[in-house]
Structure formats: structure tokens, C-alpha cells
Write a protein that holds these residues in place. Sequence first.
Motif, PDB file in Angstrom:
ATOM      1  N   ILE A   1       0.851  -1.184   0.000  1.00 42.34           N
ATOM      2  CA  ILE A   1       0.000   0.000   0.000  1.00 42.34           C
ATOM      3  C   ILE A   1       0.892   1.241   0.000  1.00 42.34           C
ATOM      4  CG2 ILE A   1      -1.976  -1.071   1.166  1.00 42.34           C
ATOM      5  CD1 ILE A   1      -1.028   0.359   3.739  1.00 42.34           C
ATOM      6  N   TYR A   2       0.363   2.301  -0.555  1.00 41.92           N
ATOM      7  CA  TYR A   2       1.080   3.574  -0.514  1.00 41.92           C
ATOM      8  C   TYR A   2       0.709   4.314   0.756  1.00 41.92           C
ATOM      9  CZ  TYR A   2       2.801   3.314  -5.290  1.00 41.92           C
ATOM     10  OH  TYR A   2       3.474   2.948  -6.427  1.00 41.92           O
ATOM     11  N   ARG A   3       1.721   4.835   1.435  1.00 43.24           N
ATOM     12  CA  ARG A   3       1.547   5.764   2.539  1.00 43.24           C
ATOM     13  C   ARG A   3       2.320   7.003   2.148  1.00 43.24           C
ATOM     14  NH1 ARG A   3       2.409   1.654   7.187  1.00 43.24           N
ATOM     15  NH2 ARG A   3       0.390   0.638   7.182  1.00 43.24           N
ATOM     16  N   GLY A   4       1.596   7.988   1.669  1.00 42.13           N
ATOM     17  CA  GLY A   4       2.259   9.150   1.101  1.00 42.13           C
ATOM     18  C   GLY A   4       2.980   8.720  -0.164  1.00 42.13           C
ATOM     19  N   THR A   5       4.271   8.996  -0.222  1.00 50.04           N
ATOM     20  CA  THR A   5       5.044   8.590  -1.398  1.00 50.04           C
ATOM     21  C   THR A   5       5.741   7.248  -1.201  1.00 50.04           C
ATOM     22  OG1 THR A   5       6.964   9.817  -0.599  1.00 50.04           O
ATOM     23  CG2 THR A   5       5.463  10.977  -2.108  1.00 50.04           C
TER      24      THR A   5
END
Length: 115
Positions: free
Chosen positions: A75-79
Motif C-alpha cells: 500500500i502507498y503511505r504518502g510517497t
Amino acid sequence: MTASGARVLAHPSLAEIRVEHVLHALADPIRLRIVRQMAVASDGLTCSHFVLPVAKSTLTHHFRVLRESGVIHQIYRGTAKMNELRGDDLEKLFPGLLDGVLRAADHEAARLAGS
């Protein structure tokens, strides 16, 4: 992307995960090193956490194979792209498989270190 603009990666559902794809993913030495590191981590790890002897593009390929086979969840968390092992899902589908592969890899690493 979702309506909120967040990037979402495709992951196989439990019904779509196949043992032959999991075994293929785990058969590669670099991917097995990634999974071994993730197995002992208490939280998800960023892609940049892994220092491996491959180009960034090759590392991206390895993570994609692991995700598409159902071994990891990304998953993306921010960049940052966070990676977590789908250990519970794999245990549910293939009891003992991941633990057995990880034990064998640990045993082999110890054996090779002693040579």
C-alpha cells in the motif's frame, strides 16, 4: 487511483492465490531474501528498507512478482510503498508452507555460513 486520488495496487483475492505462483515467487533468491526480512519485521517495510544487489527497476519487478502471487500486500503511505507479508492468508490457504520455506532458508543460510 481511487476517487480520493490515492494510488491503489492490485492484489489477488484469497480465491485467486495459487500454490504454484507462491512457490515460483519464493524460488528466486532475491525474493526469498525479501520475504525472510519481512517475516521478522513487526511492521510493514518500505521498498527502500531493502538493500539488495540489484537495480531499482529489478527490485520493483521482484516486489511486483511477490504482490501478484499473493505473498505480500503493498500500500502507498504518502510517497512510500509499504510492504507486508500475507502470512495469515498463506497459512490459511497452504498450512505450514511459508513457515517450512522460511525454516529451510534459515537452515541453508546457517549451513552455508558454516562452510
